[in-house]
Design a protein around this motif. Structure first.
Motif, mmCIF file in Angstrom:
data_model
loop_
_atom_site.group_PDB
_atom_site.id
_atom_site.type_symbol
_atom_site.label_atom_id
_atom_site.label_comp_id
_atom_site.label_asym_id
_atom_site.label_seq_id
_atom_site.Cartn_x
_atom_site.Cartn_y
_atom_site.Cartn_z
ATOM 1 N N TRP A 84 1.031 -1.171 0.017
ATOM 2 C CA TRP A 84 -0.158 0.064 -0.133
ATOM 3 C C TRP A 84 0.821 1.264 -0.089
ATOM 4 O O TRP A 84 2.086 1.220 0.417
ATOM 5 C CB TRP A 84 -0.816 -0.036 1.349
ATOM 6 N N ALA A 85 0.134 2.524 -0.189
ATOM 7 C CA ALA A 85 0.766 3.635 -0.336
ATOM 8 C C ALA A 85 -0.148 4.825 0.397
ATOM 9 O O ALA A 85 -1.203 4.544 -0.031
ATOM 10 C CB ALA A 85 1.416 3.953 -1.334
ATOM 11 N N CYS A 86 0.483 5.702 1.007
ATOM 12 C CA CYS A 86 -0.504 6.664 1.359
ATOM 13 C C CYS A 86 0.569 8.144 1.291
ATOM 14 O O CYS A 86 1.496 8.338 1.879
ATOM 15 C CB CYS A 86 -0.725 6.517 2.814
ATOM 16 N N TYR A 87 -0.425 9.030 0.797
ATOM 17 C CA TYR A 87 0.128 10.654 0.431
ATOM 18 C C TYR A 87 -0.746 11.468 0.807
ATOM 19 O O TYR A 87 -1.750 11.386 0.628
ATOM 20 C CB TYR A 87 0.520 10.692 -1.014
ATOM 21 N N ASP A 88 -0.234 12.848 1.184
ATOM 22 C CA ASP A 88 -0.835 13.753 1.458
ATOM 23 C C ASP A 88 -0.590 14.755 0.293
ATOM 24 O O ASP A 88 0.686 15.043 -0.225
ATOM 25 C CB ASP A 88 -0.587 14.447 2.890
ATOM 26 N N PHE A 89 -1.582 15.581 -0.031
ATOM 27 C CA PHE A 89 -1.251 16.823 -1.124
ATOM 28 C C PHE A 89 -1.975 17.903 -0.585
ATOM 29 O O PHE A 89 -3.041 18.121 0.198
ATOM 30 C CB PHE A 89 -2.013 16.248 -2.584
ATOM 31 N N ASP A 90 -1.165 19.064 -0.806
ATOM 32 C CA ASP A 90 -1.940 20.447 -0.375
ATOM 33 C C ASP A 90 -3.048 20.986 -1.266
ATOM 34 O O ASP A 90 -3.914 21.815 -0.844
ATOM 35 C CB ASP A 90 -0.822 21.547 -0.443
ATOM 36 N N ALA A 91 -2.806 20.690 -2.706
ATOM 37 C CA ALA A 91 -3.876 20.900 -3.602
ATOM 38 C C ALA A 91 -3.860 20.103 -4.797
ATOM 39 O O ALA A 91 -3.022 19.005 -4.614
ATOM 40 C CB ALA A 91 -3.570 22.499 -3.976
ATOM 41 N N PHE A 92 -4.342 20.381 -5.964
ATOM 42 C CA PHE A 92 -4.435 19.418 -7.140
ATOM 43 C C PHE A 92 -2.825 18.941 -7.496
ATOM 44 O O PHE A 92 -2.212 19.963 -7.948
ATOM 45 C CB PHE A 92 -5.125 19.901 -8.212
ATOM 46 N N ARG A 93 -2.431 17.732 -7.136
ATOM 47 C CA ARG A 93 -1.185 17.260 -7.526
ATOM 48 C C ARG A 93 0.101 18.253 -7.022
ATOM 49 O O ARG A 93 1.218 18.244 -7.399
ATOM 50 C CB ARG A 93 -0.871 16.869 -8.840
ATOM 51 N N GLU A 94 -0.265 18.899 -6.011
ATOM 52 C CA GLU A 94 0.909 19.857 -5.380
ATOM 53 C C GLU A 94 1.141 19.418 -3.918
ATOM 54 O O GLU A 94 0.350 19.043 -3.160
ATOM 55 C CB GLU A 94 0.466 21.069 -5.165
ATOM 56 N N GLY A 95 2.615 19.533 -3.481
ATOM 57 C CA GLY A 95 2.953 19.272 -2.210
ATOM 58 C C GLY A 95 2.887 17.600 -1.830
ATOM 59 O O GLY A 95 2.630 17.309 -0.688
ATOM 60 N N MET A 96 3.159 16.917 -2.855
ATOM 61 C CA MET A 96 3.106 15.351 -2.382
ATOM 62 C C MET A 96 3.925 14.980 -1.269
ATOM 63 O O MET A 96 5.289 15.409 -1.414
ATOM 64 C CB MET A 96 3.239 14.488 -3.624
ATOM 65 N N ARG A 97 3.589 14.175 -0.481
ATOM 66 C CA ARG A 97 4.230 13.674 0.656
ATOM 67 C C ARG A 97 3.913 12.475 1.269
ATOM 68 O O ARG A 97 2.594 12.298 1.259
ATOM 69 C CB ARG A 97 4.867 14.788 1.624
ATOM 70 N N ASP A 98 4.765 11.519 1.744
ATOM 71 C CA ASP A 98 4.257 10.343 2.511
ATOM 72 C C ASP A 98 3.455 11.027 3.660
ATOM 73 O O ASP A 98 3.698 11.881 4.367
ATOM 74 C CB ASP A 98 5.533 9.621 3.101
ATOM 75 N N ALA A 99 2.230 10.327 3.901
ATOM 76 C CA ALA A 99 1.367 10.499 4.972
ATOM 77 C C ALA A 99 1.337 9.371 6.107
ATOM 78 O O ALA A 99 1.503 8.121 5.499
ATOM 79 C CB ALA A 99 -0.125 10.921 4.536
ATOM 80 N N PRO A 100 0.949 9.819 7.276
ATOM 81 C CA PRO A 100 0.872 8.667 8.304
ATOM 82 C C PRO A 100 -0.308 7.707 8.305
ATOM 83 O O PRO A 100 -1.248 8.000 7.981
ATOM 84 C CB PRO A 100 0.740 9.479 9.667
ATOM 85 N N ALA A 101 0.083 6.359 8.325
ATOM 86 C CA ALA A 101 -1.038 5.439 8.138
ATOM 87 C C ALA A 101 -0.390 4.081 8.273
ATOM 88 O O ALA A 101 0.824 3.928 8.209
ATOM 89 C CB ALA A 101 -1.591 5.248 6.671
ATOM 90 N N GLU A 102 -1.288 3.091 8.948
ATOM 91 C CA GLU A 102 -1.036 1.662 8.880
ATOM 92 C C GLU A 102 -2.285 1.253 8.141
ATOM 93 O O GLU A 102 -3.430 1.383 8.318
ATOM 94 C CB GLU A 102 -0.955 1.356 10.394
ATOM 95 N N VAL A 103 -1.856 0.266 7.139
ATOM 96 C CA VAL A 103 -2.786 -0.525 6.542
ATOM 97 C C VAL A 103 -2.899 -2.011 6.446
ATOM 98 O O VAL A 103 -1.878 -2.510 6.364
ATOM 99 C CB VAL A 103 -2.931 0.025 4.777
ATOM 100 N N GLU A 104 -3.807 -2.615 6.559
ATOM 101 C CA GLU A 104 -3.778 -4.125 6.639
ATOM 102 C C GLU A 104 -4.976 -4.578 5.415
ATOM 103 O O GLU A 104 -5.814 -4.158 5.470
ATOM 104 C CB GLU A 104 -4.220 -4.604 7.969
ATOM 105 N N ILE A 105 -4.483 -5.261 4.561
ATOM 106 C CA ILE A 105 -5.141 -5.725 3.329
ATOM 107 C C ILE A 105 -5.209 -7.079 3.206
ATOM 108 O O ILE A 105 -4.260 -7.910 3.494
ATOM 109 C CB ILE A 105 -4.382 -4.965 2.092
ATOM 110 N N THR A 106 -6.341 -7.645 3.052
ATOM 111 C CA THR A 106 -6.855 -8.792 2.598
ATOM 112 C C THR A 106 -7.366 -8.904 1.280
ATOM 113 O O THR A 106 -8.086 -8.151 0.765
ATOM 114 C CB THR A 106 -7.874 -9.460 3.867
ATOM 115 N N VAL A 107 -7.044 -10.204 0.512
ATOM 116 C CA VAL A 107 -7.366 -10.253 -0.660
ATOM 117 C C VAL A 107 -8.091 -11.704 -0.987
ATOM 118 O O VAL A 107 -7.567 -12.657 -0.348
ATOM 119 C CB VAL A 107 -6.159 -10.138 -1.498
ATOM 120 N N ALA A 108 -9.390 -11.916 -1.902
ATOM 121 C CA ALA A 108 -9.575 -13.159 -2.130
ATOM 122 C C ALA A 108 -10.030 -13.267 -3.665
ATOM 123 O O ALA A 108 -10.300 -11.912 -4.095
ATOM 124 C CB ALA A 108 -11.167 -13.229 -1.428
ATOM 125 N N VAL A 109 -9.276 -14.094 -4.256
ATOM 126 C CA VAL A 109 -9.388 -14.053 -5.835
ATOM 127 C C VAL A 109 -10.166 -15.494 -6.337
ATOM 128 O O VAL A 109 -9.602 -16.522 -5.728
ATOM 129 C CB VAL A 109 -8.184 -13.984 -6.369
#
Length: 169
Positions: A84-109
């Motif tokens: 996963w990834a998590c980013y913050d933006f200040d406006a439309f595609r401006e100021g991109m930076r990593d944002a704080p998050a914890e993510v757990e993903i489960t997948v069924a196929v």
């Protein structure tokens, strides 16, 4: 569940529908994406060591864009690989930076369904406008773009028009 639509410039592919749901929780949200169709004919990233990883959008993945003020927003990229990834933006595609998050993903196929569920722990203020998106890479290597709504022109998930789901306080 919300129904996503295929971008009008994309030819139909192996997936014929995507539904998504997002539910705010005390410490973030829970999101579910269900892609239905001929799953054997799409690129499903192999399950890998979970964690933060860039450029997940280059192949099959799902995305959330969350804005509480209409200008700043947080983007989540959620891969069937469990990365996963998590980013913050200040406006439309401006100021991109990593944002704080914890993510757990489960997948069924299965042959006819790809289901991804993400438990996201991150500060997500309400009320909010939210985009739920899907990128599906078919076996032919072509990405097809799905969203709640699109602005005219090329697919652009960062556009406020895609944040078509309102979540109340």
């Amino acid at each position: 569940m919300q129904s996503l639509v295929l971008h009008p410039d994309c030819a139909p592919g192996s997936i014929h529908s995507i539904e998504a749901e997002i539910v705010p929780t005390a410490d973030g949200c829970r999101a579910t994406f269900i892609a239905k169709g001929d799953v054997a004919q799409i690129a499903v990233p192999t399950v890998a060591t979970p964690g933060r990883f860039d450029n997940l959008w280059k192949t099959t993945c799902f995305e959330i864009f969350w804005s509480h003020d209409g200008t700043t927003y947080r983007e989540f990229n959620l891969s069937p690989s469990t990365r996963w990834a998590c980013y913050d933006f200040d406006a439309f595609r401006e100021g991109m930076r990593d944002a704080p998050a914890e993510v757990e993903i489960t997948v069924a196929v299965s042959d006819s369904e790809l289901r991804l569920t993400a438990e996201i722990r991150s500060t997500l203020p309400l009320p909010a406008t939210v985009a739920l998106n899907g990128i599906i890479e078919d076996a032919d290597g072509v990405n097809r773009f799905w969203a709640l709504a699109f602005r005219p022109g090329a697919p652009e998930f960062h556009a406020s028009k895609c944040r078509a789901l309102g979540l109340p306080t």
